[in-house]
Design an enzyme around this catalytic site. Structure first.
Site, PDB file in Angstrom:
ATOM      1  N   ASP A 100      43.239   8.741  -9.993  1.00 39.58           N
ATOM      2  CA  ASP A 100      42.285   8.902  -8.893  1.00 39.58           C
ATOM      3  C   ASP A 100      41.808   7.522  -8.449  1.00 39.58           C
ATOM      4  O   ASP A 100      41.508   6.657  -9.266  1.00 39.58           O
ATOM      5  CB  ASP A 100      41.093   9.756  -9.357  1.00 39.58           C
ATOM      6  CG  ASP A 100      40.246  10.242  -8.206  1.00 39.58           C
ATOM      7  OD1 ASP A 100      40.180  11.469  -7.998  1.00 39.58           O
ATOM      8  OD2 ASP A 100      39.634   9.402  -7.505  1.00 39.58           O
ATOM      9  N   ILE A 101      41.738   7.347  -7.134  1.00 39.86           N
ATOM     10  CA  ILE A 101      41.368   6.033  -6.580  1.00 39.86           C
ATOM     11  C   ILE A 101      39.884   5.711  -6.797  1.00 39.86           C
ATOM     12  O   ILE A 101      39.504   4.536  -6.833  1.00 39.86           O
ATOM     13  CB  ILE A 101      41.768   5.987  -5.078  1.00 39.86           C
ATOM     14  CG1 ILE A 101      42.009   4.567  -4.612  1.00 39.86           C
ATOM     15  CG2 ILE A 101      40.754   6.698  -4.211  1.00 39.86           C
ATOM     16  CD1 ILE A 101      42.732   4.498  -3.277  1.00 39.86           C
ATOM     17  N   ASN A 138      38.216  21.713  -7.502  1.00 40.94           N
ATOM     18  CA  ASN A 138      37.249  22.125  -6.491  1.00 40.94           C
ATOM     19  C   ASN A 138      37.993  22.898  -5.408  1.00 40.94           C
ATOM     20  O   ASN A 138      39.002  22.417  -4.897  1.00 40.94           O
ATOM     21  CB  ASN A 138      36.558  20.903  -5.882  1.00 40.94           C
ATOM     22  CG  ASN A 138      35.824  20.088  -6.934  1.00 40.94           C
ATOM     23  OD1 ASN A 138      35.315  20.646  -7.907  1.00 40.94           O
ATOM     24  ND2 ASN A 138      35.777  18.783  -6.765  1.00 40.94           N
ATOM     25  N   GLN A 162      35.261  20.259  -2.414  1.00 40.86           N
ATOM     26  CA  GLN A 162      36.648  19.845  -2.155  1.00 40.86           C
ATOM     27  C   GLN A 162      36.706  18.950  -0.919  1.00 40.86           C
ATOM     28  O   GLN A 162      36.195  19.310   0.149  1.00 40.86           O
ATOM     29  CB  GLN A 162      37.548  21.075  -1.944  1.00 40.86           C
ATOM     30  CG  GLN A 162      39.021  20.717  -1.811  1.00 40.86           C
ATOM     31  CD  GLN A 162      39.937  21.945  -1.769  1.00 40.86           C
ATOM     32  OE1 GLN A 162      39.471  23.077  -1.614  1.00 40.86           O
ATOM     33  NE2 GLN A 162      41.227  21.713  -1.917  1.00 40.86           N
ATOM     34  N   HIS A 212      44.575  20.287  -6.289  1.00 43.02           N
ATOM     35  CA  HIS A 212      44.632  19.252  -7.326  1.00 43.02           C
ATOM     36  C   HIS A 212      43.704  19.631  -8.472  1.00 43.02           C
ATOM     37  O   HIS A 212      42.644  20.215  -8.262  1.00 43.02           O
ATOM     38  CB  HIS A 212      44.261  17.870  -6.786  1.00 43.02           C
ATOM     39  CG  HIS A 212      42.977  17.813  -6.034  1.00 43.02           C
ATOM     40  ND1 HIS A 212      42.865  18.258  -4.739  1.00 43.02           N
ATOM     41  CD2 HIS A 212      41.740  17.370  -6.387  1.00 43.02           C
ATOM     42  CE1 HIS A 212      41.625  18.087  -4.314  1.00 43.02           C
ATOM     43  NE2 HIS A 212      40.916  17.571  -5.304  1.00 43.02           N
ATOM     44  N   PHE A 213      44.153  19.316  -9.665  1.00 41.86           N
ATOM     45  CA  PHE A 213      43.309  19.438 -10.858  1.00 41.86           C
ATOM     46  C   PHE A 213      42.884  18.043 -11.272  1.00 41.86           C
ATOM     47  O   PHE A 213      43.706  17.141 -11.378  1.00 41.86           O
ATOM     48  CB  PHE A 213      44.072  20.132 -12.004  1.00 41.86           C
ATOM     49  CG  PHE A 213      44.005  21.626 -11.897  1.00 41.86           C
ATOM     50  CD1 PHE A 213      44.916  22.317 -11.119  1.00 41.86           C
ATOM     51  CD2 PHE A 213      43.016  22.349 -12.560  1.00 41.86           C
ATOM     52  CE1 PHE A 213      44.840  23.698 -10.983  1.00 41.86           C
ATOM     53  CE2 PHE A 213      42.936  23.729 -12.435  1.00 41.86           C
ATOM     54  CZ  PHE A 213      43.846  24.405 -11.647  1.00 41.86           C
ATOM     55  N   HIS A 214      41.571  17.891 -11.464  1.00 45.54           N
ATOM     56  CA  HIS A 214      41.045  16.632 -11.979  1.00 45.54           C
ATOM     57  C   HIS A 214      41.194  16.635 -13.508  1.00 45.54           C
ATOM     58  O   HIS A 214      40.861  17.630 -14.160  1.00 45.54           O
ATOM     59  CB  HIS A 214      39.546  16.511 -11.661  1.00 45.54           C
ATOM     60  CG  HIS A 214      39.229  16.403 -10.197  1.00 45.54           C
ATOM     61  ND1 HIS A 214      39.061  15.195  -9.559  1.00 45.54           N
ATOM     62  CD2 HIS A 214      39.044  17.351  -9.243  1.00 45.54           C
ATOM     63  CE1 HIS A 214      38.773  15.410  -8.279  1.00 45.54           C
ATOM     64  NE2 HIS A 214      38.760  16.710  -8.066  1.00 45.54           N
TER      65      HIS A 214
END
Ligand code: 5GP
Ligand code: ZN
Length: 135
Positions: A30-31, A86, A93, A99-101
């Site tokens: 993740d950025i 989310n 979101q 996407h899964f964090h």
């Protein structure tokens, strides 16, 4: 989807720090990480969230999350891992490609957990019934 940022990461139009890739899924850092090693796991095929994703693809995303999650813990020496997705603007979101964090956790005191509230047995029972009627 041509204006989806994560589809562009899949096609490598936008660069990312990829940690895992197979035919169906991609995992990249993740950025704006919540903690060191915060990683996103996505299906390569576009869908907006878990509710419109085929079960077979969801399974692959979860299996990749497990594989990458183990590697994350080993690489960062984290002792815990939050996994979550989310779904919908009201749920926070921002990017509408599933996407899964994967968020490594290092100590409980740094964790900002969701606030919990009290609830009444009667309210829970009615709510549970309404949910079951909609399955
Ligand atoms: P959401 O709020 O939709 O659950 O999470 C979107 C996540 O995507 C955020 O944590 C955000 O930091 C991350 N993100 C947004 N744009 C990019 C990008 O271009 N590259 C990477 N690696 N992560 C991004
Ligand atoms: Zn997409």
């Amino acid at each position: 989807m041509n204006d989806c940022i994560f589809c562009k990461i899949v096609s490598k139009e936008i660069s990312s720090d990829i940690v895992y890739e197979d035919d169906f899924t991609l995992a990249f850092l993740d950025i704006h990480p919540v903690t060191k090693g915060h990683t996103l796991v996505i299906p390569k095929e576009h869908s907006s969230g878990i509710l419109d994703t085929e079960n077979a693809i969801l399974e692959k995303v979860i299996v990749t999350s497990k594989k990458v999650g183990k590697a994350l813990l080993a690489a960062t020496k984290a002792t815990g891992l939050n996994t979550g997705s989310n779904n919908g603007e009201s749920a926070g979101q921002d990017v509408f490609h599933l996407h899964f964090h994967l968020i490594p956790r290092f100590a409980k005191k740094e964790l900002k957990a969701w606030p919990h509230h009290d609830s009444e047995p009667k309210t829970r029972a009615e709510l549970a019934m309404r949910i079951k009627e909609n399955l």
